[in-house]
Design an enzyme around this catalytic site. Structure first.
Site, mmCIF file in Angstrom:
data_model
loop_
_atom_site.group_PDB
_atom_site.id
_atom_site.type_symbol
_atom_site.label_atom_id
_atom_site.label_comp_id
_atom_site.label_asym_id
_atom_site.label_seq_id
_atom_site.Cartn_x
_atom_site.Cartn_y
_atom_site.Cartn_z
ATOM 1 N N HIS A 38 0.827 -1.214 0.000
ATOM 2 C CA HIS A 38 0.000 0.000 0.000
ATOM 3 C C HIS A 38 0.863 1.267 0.000
ATOM 4 O O HIS A 38 0.472 2.290 0.550
ATOM 5 C CB HIS A 38 -0.977 0.008 1.179
ATOM 6 C CG HIS A 38 -2.119 -0.946 0.975
ATOM 7 N ND1 HIS A 38 -3.385 -0.543 0.643
ATOM 8 C CD2 HIS A 38 -2.174 -2.311 1.034
ATOM 9 C CE1 HIS A 38 -4.180 -1.611 0.518
ATOM 10 N NE2 HIS A 38 -3.458 -2.703 0.747
ATOM 11 N N THR A 39 2.021 1.169 -0.591
ATOM 12 C CA THR A 39 2.878 2.366 -0.685
ATOM 13 C C THR A 39 2.687 3.082 -2.018
ATOM 14 O O THR A 39 3.006 4.263 -2.126
ATOM 15 C CB THR A 39 4.374 2.004 -0.535
ATOM 16 O OG1 THR A 39 4.709 1.038 -1.528
ATOM 17 C CG2 THR A 39 4.674 1.440 0.834
ATOM 18 N N GLY A 125 -8.768 -13.603 -7.927
ATOM 19 C CA GLY A 125 -8.934 -13.375 -6.492
ATOM 20 C C GLY A 125 -7.754 -13.831 -5.658
ATOM 21 O O GLY A 125 -7.826 -13.866 -4.437
ATOM 22 N N ASP A 175 0.306 -2.741 -9.897
ATOM 23 C CA ASP A 175 -0.011 -3.965 -10.639
ATOM 24 C C ASP A 175 0.286 -3.784 -12.129
ATOM 25 O O ASP A 175 0.857 -4.661 -12.777
ATOM 26 C CB ASP A 175 -1.488 -4.338 -10.443
ATOM 27 C CG ASP A 175 -1.849 -4.455 -8.969
ATOM 28 O OD1 ASP A 175 -0.923 -4.544 -8.135
ATOM 29 O OD2 ASP A 175 -3.045 -4.445 -8.646
ATOM 30 N N TYR A 224 -10.184 -1.535 0.819
ATOM 31 C CA TYR A 224 -9.008 -0.963 0.139
ATOM 32 C C TYR A 224 -9.169 0.554 0.032
ATOM 33 O O TYR A 224 -8.274 1.325 0.387
ATOM 34 C CB TYR A 224 -8.864 -1.592 -1.255
ATOM 35 C CG TYR A 224 -7.643 -1.124 -1.997
ATOM 36 C CD1 TYR A 224 -6.460 -1.853 -1.975
ATOM 37 C CD2 TYR A 224 -7.648 0.079 -2.714
ATOM 38 C CE1 TYR A 224 -5.321 -1.408 -2.644
ATOM 39 C CE2 TYR A 224 -6.524 0.534 -3.378
ATOM 40 C CZ TYR A 224 -5.373 -0.220 -3.340
ATOM 41 O OH TYR A 224 -4.256 0.240 -3.996
HETATM 42 C C1 GLA Z 1 -3.417 -3.875 -4.931
HETATM 43 C C2 GLA Z 1 -3.475 -2.565 -5.721
HETATM 44 C C3 GLA Z 1 -2.078 -1.946 -5.868
HETATM 45 C C4 GLA Z 1 -1.392 -1.829 -4.511
HETATM 46 C C5 GLA Z 1 -1.491 -3.136 -3.717
HETATM 47 C C6 GLA Z 1 -1.009 -3.000 -2.301
HETATM 48 O O1 GLA Z 1 -2.693 -4.826 -5.633
HETATM 49 O O2 GLA Z 1 -4.031 -2.785 -6.995
HETATM 50 O O3 GLA Z 1 -2.168 -0.696 -6.510
HETATM 51 O O4 GLA Z 1 -1.905 -0.748 -3.780
HETATM 52 O O5 GLA Z 1 -2.817 -3.641 -3.673
HETATM 53 O O6 GLA Z 1 0.328 -2.662 -2.244
#
Ligand code: GLA
Length: 390
Positions: A38-39, A125, A175, A224
């Site tokens: 989550h950075t 998932g 991602d 999220y």
């Molecule tokens: C998911 C989100 C990414 C990122 C991660 C956590 O994969 O799509 O953008 O925030 O969680 O690091």
């Protein structure tokens, strides 16, 4: 590196379904997140890798109006056109491609009337970015079909926008970047402020296992988005306290966090604790990715999972059981990978530990959660590509 059988199977089914060969075949991989949880949307840094699982996307021009998109795994065809705004009802998966095609068209790249099909090896998932791989494969296919080029960062942003607007997840760019910038046998270091990307090698003799917990808790998307809001709140509160500009949590050092954590909202402080700690760990780990630093690097993975568990609260019992089992069986490190609330765990081990580690995790997980996990060695792989274009 893509699976040639996957490509052949997708092409063959495309031919059967639409009566012609695809004009373009594209491929995009999923990813593991190695460190930096989550950075990305906090303008921080992340270590990740593209994996040896992905989506193949075939596309051919059609005489019929509109767009047909076949999801081969569920044997269903969605039909839509880009002039009708909004989501494709009843075919959730079609929206990732529709979103990408819509936002490419906004940039003057119009896919026209086409038949498309896709097939993938990334379990849905599992927190391995199946949706980002579909978006990126769609974008590469449309660009090749229309003969247009686009900077890779812009492609990632188009795909991210599809995720925001069509799936409602306010994700960062991790991602999509991982799927695009993957390299064989290497990790990707991404800086989500400057959008600079570099590659780092893993020392010889170690591998990552990915362990799919096979659970995905409900409300993942709303949780999220809530975490993201809390992080932004924390950044605003720190901006009012610190004597330098803070536009995102990236601007708050660990020392500043510790000195002021009691002065901000307690819930926001817990979320920030994880994120600020993660950014520090990613940066420190760049010097540790050598034989001598492996133990410390592995410990960072455990530390990361701990703050997910207790501060960011995006872990769950199943992920904790897997991480604890890996630790007990002598892993160098283990942590949840991706958004959390289910999905996958990455485990760093020495090559010779593969069999014993798989067995230990399998048995603990089965005993505690009564689920057979999927466990595989990750092969860091190359990023998205156009496989063929007529
Ligand atoms: C998911 C989100 C990414 C990122 C991660 C956590 O994969 O799509 O953008 O925030 O969680 O690091």
């Amino acid at each position: 590196m893509f699976d040639k059988n996957l490509i052949e199977e997708t092409k063959q089914i495309h031919r059967q379904q639409f009566g012609k060969d695809p004009d373009v075949v594209a491929y995009a991989p999923g990813r593991i997140e190695v460190l930096g949880n989550h950075t990305d949307y906090n303008e921080g840094t992340v270590l990740s890798a593209a994996i040896n699982m992905g989506h193949c996307f075939c596309i051919s021009k059609s005489d019929k109006p509109g767009i047909r998109l076949m999801a081969i795994d569920v044997d269903a065809v969605a039909e839509f056109d880009l002039d009708t705004p909004g989501k494709v009802e009843g075919y959730g998966w079609a929206n990732y491609s529709k979103g990408v095609m819509t936002y490419l068209r906004e940039k003057g790249i119009d896919v026209g009337h086409v038949d498309c099909s896709f097939l993938g090896t990334i379990p849905m998932g599992a927190g391995l970015s199946s949706s980002a791989a579909l978006e990126v494969a769609t974008a590469y296919a449309v660009l090749a079909l229309t003969g247009r080029e686009m900077d890779r960062k812009e492609i990632a942003k188009v795909c991210q926008r599809a995720e925001h607007e069509y799936a409602g997840v306010m994700c960062g760019l991790l991602d999509q970047f991982s799927s695009i910038y993957g390299v064989e046998h290497g990790l990707i270091h991404s800086d989500f402020r400057t959008l600079e990307v570099s590659n780092v090698s893993l020392p010889d003799g170690v591998v990552f296992l990915m362990v799919n917990s096979k659970v995905k808790h409900s409300l993942v998307d709303s949780e999220y988005n809530e975490r993201r809001e809390r992080c932004e709140q924390a950044a605003r509160e720190f901006a009012a306290l610190l004597d330098h500009p803070v536009t995102a949590l990236r601007d708050v050092s660990w020392d500043e966090f510790v000195a002021h954590r009691d002065e901000i909202d307690p819930a926001a402080a817990k979320r920030a604790c994880h994120v600020v700690g993660e950014i520090m760990r990613v940066e420190k780990s760049m010097e540790l990715l050598s034989d001598d630093g492996l133990a410390e690097f592995g410990q960072f993975l455990f530390d990361s999972h701990d703050t997910s568990r207790y501060e960011f609260e995006n872990s769950c019992e199943e992920l904790d059981v897997i991480v604890d089992a890996a630790k007990e069986a002598g892993a160098l490190g283990a942590r949840l990978s991706g958004g959390g609330f289910g999905g996958s765990v990455v485990v760093l081990i020495r090559n010779e530990q593969v069999d014993a580690m798989k067995a230990a995790i399998r048995s603990a997980y089965k005993r505690r959660c009564n689920i057979d996990p999927d466990i595989a060695v990750v092969i860091p792989s190359a990023g998205a590509c156009v496989v063929s274009s007529e």
